[in-house]
Design an enzyme around this catalytic site. Structure first.
Site, PDB file in Angstrom:
ATOM      1  CG  ASP A 199     -29.824  70.533  -4.312  1.00 22.24           C
ATOM      2  OD1 ASP A 199     -29.725  71.464  -4.962  1.00 22.24           O
ATOM      3  OD2 ASP A 199     -29.438  70.298  -2.943  1.00 22.24           O
ATOM      4  CG  ASP A 253     -22.287  76.715  -2.646  1.00 19.52           C
ATOM      5  OD1 ASP A 253     -23.299  76.873  -2.480  1.00 19.52           O
ATOM      6  OD2 ASP A 253     -21.872  76.111  -3.748  1.00 19.52           O
TER       7      ASP A 253
END
Length: 267
Positions: free
Chosen positions: A146, A27
Site C-alpha cells: 500500500d 475487504d
C-alpha cells in the site's frame, strides 16, 4: 546477451503472453465485507461467503480476501470464514490479514487458501518472504504494498494504510521480488475508492523493474479503467471491490469488452 539477460527476456515474454486476470477483493471487518474511500469511511457491502460464491460463478479468475483490521487489532485472520469461502468456490483464493509466521500460513493453506498475502509483517521482517517462498513455493506468496505519494515520492504504508514508512515503493518492490515473492499486489492509496482509474504510471514503472506478476488495485470505476490498467499500466491482473460489490460492472461484460480491446482474458 548473457544467460541472465536471456532469462529476464523470457520472463517478460511469458508475462505478456499470459491471460490477464480479473480479481474481486473482499475487504473484511467484523465478519462483513466493507468498502471505503482512501482506506477510510467504510460501508457495508455484504456477506463475504455469499459474495465469494457469486463471483466464482460469474467468472472471476481469482478472489482476494483481506481481513483489513487483523494487523491493527493484533489478531489472526478469521480461519473459519476462510474455510467457509473455500468450500463455496472453485477458483484460486488469496487470504491476507494478520499473517506473521510460517505457522500462520500453514493454517490458512490447510483451511482452503491457495495463496497468502502479507504486507506489514513483510516490511517488519523481510526474511519472512524468503521463509514462505522456501517452505510453500513462490506461487503461494503475494506481497501487498500500500503506497501513496508524499512530496512526489511513492511511500509505503502499513497497518491498513495508517502508518507511513521510509520505504520507497519501487525499491521495496524490487527487494520483494528478489526475496522470492510470487506476485505483488500494489494498491494506490491515493486512487483507492475514488473510481478515477488505476495508478497506471506507477504500475508501468513497476512492470519495467520486476519480472513477477503485478496486481493493480485502487481506483477502478469503469471498464475503460481496466483496459488502461493492462494497456498503459502493463498490469498482469486488476483487482476491484465496490464496482463489483454494488453491481456497477459485471465481470462477464468486463471480460467481453477486454477481449474487444485485444486483451487476452479467460471467458
Amino acid at each position: 546477451m548473457n544467460l541472465c539477460e536471456r532469462f529476464a527476456n523470457l520472463c517478460e515474454t511469458t508475462k505478456k503472453m499470459l491471460a490477464k486476470r480479473i480479481i474481486p477483493c473482499l475487504d473484511i471487518k467484523n465478519g462483513r465485507t466493507v468498502k471505503g474511500v482512501n482506506f477510510v469511511d467504510l460501508r457495508d457491502a455484504g456477506d463475504p461467503v455469499e459474495l465469494a460464491e457469486i463471483y466464482s460463478a460469474e467468472g472471476a479468475d481469482e478472489l482476494v480476501f483481506l481481513d483489513i483490521s487483523a494487523t491493527e487489532e493484533r489478531r489472526k485472520t478469521l480461519v473459519n470464514m476462510v474455510r467457509s469461502v473455500a468450500e463455496k468456490i472453485n477458483i484460486p483464493f488469496t487470504v491476507g490479514g494478520g499473517i506473521s509466521s510460517v505457522e500462520d500460513v500453514e493454517i490458512l493453506l490447510n483451511n482452503g487458501a491457495d495463496k497468502v498475502s502479507i504486507n506489514s509483517s513483510a516490511v517488519k521482517n523481510p526474511q519472512l518472504i524468503n521463509d514462505l517462498a522456501q517452505k510453500f513455493g513462490s506461487q503461494c506468496v503475494v506481497v501487498a504494498i500500500d503506497a501513496k505519494q508524499i512530496d512526489g515520492q511513492w511511500i509505503v504504508h502499513l497497518v491498513g494504510g495508517k502508518v507511513p514508512t521510509e520505504l520507497n515503493l519501487f525499491d521495496w518492490a524490487v527487494e520483494v521480488a528478489e526475496r522470492g515473492a510470487g506476485e505483488i499486489l500494489f494498491t494506490s492509496m491515493d486512487n483507492d475508492g475514488t473510481k478515477n482509474g488505476f495508478a497506471n504510471e506507477a504500475l508501468a514503472k513497476l512492470s519495467g523493474l520486476i519480472n513477477i506478476p503485478i496486481i493493480a488495485s485502487g481506483g477502478a470505476g469503469n471498464i475503460q479503467h481496466f483496459v488502461d490498467s493492462f494497456k498503459v499500466g502493463k498490469a498482469d491482473a486488476a483487482l476491484a471491490a465496490s464496482v463489483f460489490h454494488f453491481k456497477e460492472i459485471e465481470i462477464k461484460a468486463l471480460k467481453q469488452e477486454l477481449r474487444k480491446n485485444d486483451i487476452e482474458v479467460r471467458l
